[in-house]
Write a protein that holds these residues in place. Structure first.
Motif, PDB file in Angstrom:
ATOM      1  N   ILE A   1       0.864  -1.180   0.000  1.00  0.00           N
ATOM      2  CA  ILE A   1       0.000   0.000   0.000  1.00  0.00           C
ATOM      3  C   ILE A   1       0.901   1.231   0.000  1.00  0.00           C
ATOM      4  O   ILE A   1       1.592   1.500   0.979  1.00  0.00           O
ATOM      5  N   ASN A   2       0.900   1.936  -1.112  1.00  0.00           N
ATOM      6  CA  ASN A   2       1.747   3.123  -1.220  1.00  0.00           C
ATOM      7  C   ASN A   2       1.136   4.135  -2.178  1.00  0.00           C
ATOM      8  O   ASN A   2       1.140   3.914  -3.368  1.00  0.00           O
ATOM      9  N   PRO A   3       0.600   5.218  -1.695  1.00  0.00           N
ATOM     10  CA  PRO A   3       0.666   5.617  -0.302  1.00  0.00           C
ATOM     11  C   PRO A   3      -0.463   5.027   0.543  1.00  0.00           C
ATOM     12  O   PRO A   3      -1.592   4.876   0.075  1.00  0.00           O
ATOM     13  N   LEU A   4      -0.102   4.728   1.792  1.00  0.00           N
ATOM     14  CA  LEU A   4      -1.099   4.532   2.826  1.00  0.00           C
ATOM     15  C   LEU A   4      -1.283   5.936   3.392  1.00  0.00           C
ATOM     16  O   LEU A   4      -0.381   6.471   4.036  1.00  0.00           O
TER      17      LEU A   4
ATOM     18  N   ALA B   1      -4.561   4.558  -0.429  1.00  0.00           N
ATOM     19  CA  ALA B   1      -4.777   5.356  -1.638  1.00  0.00           C
ATOM     20  C   ALA B   1      -4.308   4.620  -2.885  1.00  0.00           C
ATOM     21  O   ALA B   1      -4.647   4.997  -4.000  1.00  0.00           O
ATOM     22  N   ASP B   2      -3.511   3.584  -2.706  1.00  0.00           N
ATOM     23  CA  ASP B   2      -3.068   2.780  -3.850  1.00  0.00           C
ATOM     24  C   ASP B   2      -2.841   1.357  -3.341  1.00  0.00           C
ATOM     25  O   ASP B   2      -2.696   1.150  -2.130  1.00  0.00           O
ATOM     26  N   CYS B   3      -2.836   0.398  -4.235  1.00  0.00           N
ATOM     27  CA  CYS B   3      -2.544  -0.983  -3.842  1.00  0.00           C
ATOM     28  C   CYS B   3      -1.878  -1.698  -4.990  1.00  0.00           C
ATOM     29  O   CYS B   3      -2.338  -1.648  -6.125  1.00  0.00           O
TER      30      CYS B   3
HETATM   31 MN    MN Z   1       1.539   4.018  -5.536  1.00  0.00          MN
END
Ligand code: MN
Ligand code: GDP
Length: 383
Positions: free
Chosen positions: A189-192, A203-205
């Motif tokens: 997960i980036n960004p968490l 916000a992303d996975c």
């Molecule tokens: Mn990302």
């Protein structure tokens, strides 16, 4: 197998990790409708199986449905990071106070899992890891032990406030369930995102699943089957393993090890593989005919190396199948067949009668070099 962002997020959400509200859209009109439904600022995100979309222009912040439509039109149908964009995810725009990074991965080096955390997540995580490795915490995990008590302290302590660390631990526990429950190789997960009130939102996975485990992940297997392109589908129908690549030289080998060595030899001869087809041990005339069409047929493939060893595989059948395919092809492209093993002399005679270059020695280097010179000769003749 790499899941798309929205598919990974569905896995997170199913177990209770918060993700932004959002809709998948495959046309600009759908994107506009999605933004209208969300009401307010949104993010339009290209759904491709690759990271680094933000830096490549694949993440567009929009303020209204018209802008969402324009953003989707800009992304859909275009190529981003070598992948065609067939869908965009339209999500509510969350107000991110801080970007964290949290991930789990299978770590072959330690024959275990690796948990990773950084308080400096976001699109520059690679640079953070390269320049300031101390800002990326790593904890090695024993798959048989599960997530040990204290892993959270090792990962988070001192990098974030205690209240955030507590919430992070909840996300970590759930992410671990997703990771192991879905046979993932990577779940990241980036960004968490940390919101102003301290809540955490994925916000992303980025999630990659072990394809060898798909037999027990029926719904993920369906995703994989939907992802396959026409050539992969054909290969599955023939019962062989096929990998597409970026180059322009085809390769068939009768085994994965032989194939990988052959890829190296092609490279050493200055050639770029367009594909690699592993026949395995089940060669017959028809399989070979179809395999040659699959690998040598595409317009972008200039020539091919076929590297076979006849232990259990019948070499005469293989030669007959190769010749069948060549007779059906509109154009004769340079082809080198290295073939050794049972009834090899008969097989060579069949190929040579058809004008195929045959390599009769063990060294694949020689076959690759012969192919390189055939290709060069053809290029020069064409000039
Ligand atoms: Mn990302
Ligand atoms: P990646 O570049 O492929 O990893 O795509 P990401 O989904 O991680 O998006 C890249 C960056 O876009 C993130 O690090 C955020 O800074 C930004 N971003 C993505 N979604 C949102 C959002 O909902 N709100 C805000 N403010 N920024 C976002």
């Amino acid at each position: 197998m790499m899941l798309l962002e929205h598919q990974g997020k569905a896995e997170l959400a199913a177990r209770g990790i918060p993700v932004p509200r959002g809709y998948l859209a495959t046309t600009p009109e759908e994107a506009a409708a999605a933004a209208r439904q969300l009401g307010g600022p949104a993010v339009v995100k290209a759904q491709i199986p690759a990271g680094g979309r933000g830096k490549a222009g694949g993440i567009i912040l929009v303020d209204d449905p018209e802008a969402a439509q324009a953003a989707a039109a800009k992304l859909l149908g275009h190529t981003l990071l070598k992948h065609p964009v067939q869908a965009v995810l339209v999500e509510e725009r969350i107000a991110i106070a801080r970007e964290l990074f949290l991930g789990l991965a299978v770590d072959p080096a330690s024959a275990g899992y690796l948990a990773l955390f950084s308080s400096e997540g976001g699109v520059n995580i690679e640079e953070v890891a390269a320049r300031t490795p101390e800002r990326v915490r790593k904890v090695w995990l024993d798959p048989l032990q599960g997530l040990p008590a204290g892993a959270d302290r090792q990962l988070f302590e001192g990098l974030v406030e205690p209240a955030v660390a507590r919430r992070l631990n909840e996300v970590l526990q759930t992410l671990y369930e997703v990771f192991t429950g879905r046979d993932a190789i990577i779940a990241e997960i980036n960004p968490l995102a940390v919101l102003a009130d301290g809540r955490l939102v994925a916000a992303d996975c980025r999630m990659e699943v072990d394809e060898d485990a798909l037999y027990r992940q029926a719904d993920l297997k369906a995703i994989k089957e939907a992802q396959m392109d026409e050539r992969e589908r054909l290969a599955q129908a023939i019962g062989v393993t096929y990998v597409g690549m970026d180059g322009d030289v085809g390769l068939i080998a009768s085994g994965a090890g032989l194939g990988m060595a052959s890829l190296d030899m092609l490279k050493l001869a200055g050639l770029e593989p367009a594909n690699f087809l592993d026949t395995g041990g089940g060669i017959n005339r028809e399989l070979m005919r179809r395999a040659v069409h699959l690998t040598l047929g595409p317009d972008n493939v200039r020539g091919e190396l076929i590297n076979l060893y006849g232990g259990i595989n019948p070499m005469v059948e293989a030669a007959l199948g190769i010749v069948d395919a060549l007779k059906e092809m509109p154009e004769r492209k340079p082809l080198v067949v290295k073939l050794l093993g049972n009834r090899e002399a008969e097989a060579w005679a069949i190929l040579e009668a058809e004008g195929v270059a045959v390599c009769k020695v063990v060294r694949t280097e020689e076959a690759a070099q012969t192919l390189a010179s055939l290709l060069r000769a053809r290029e020069e003749a064409g000039r």
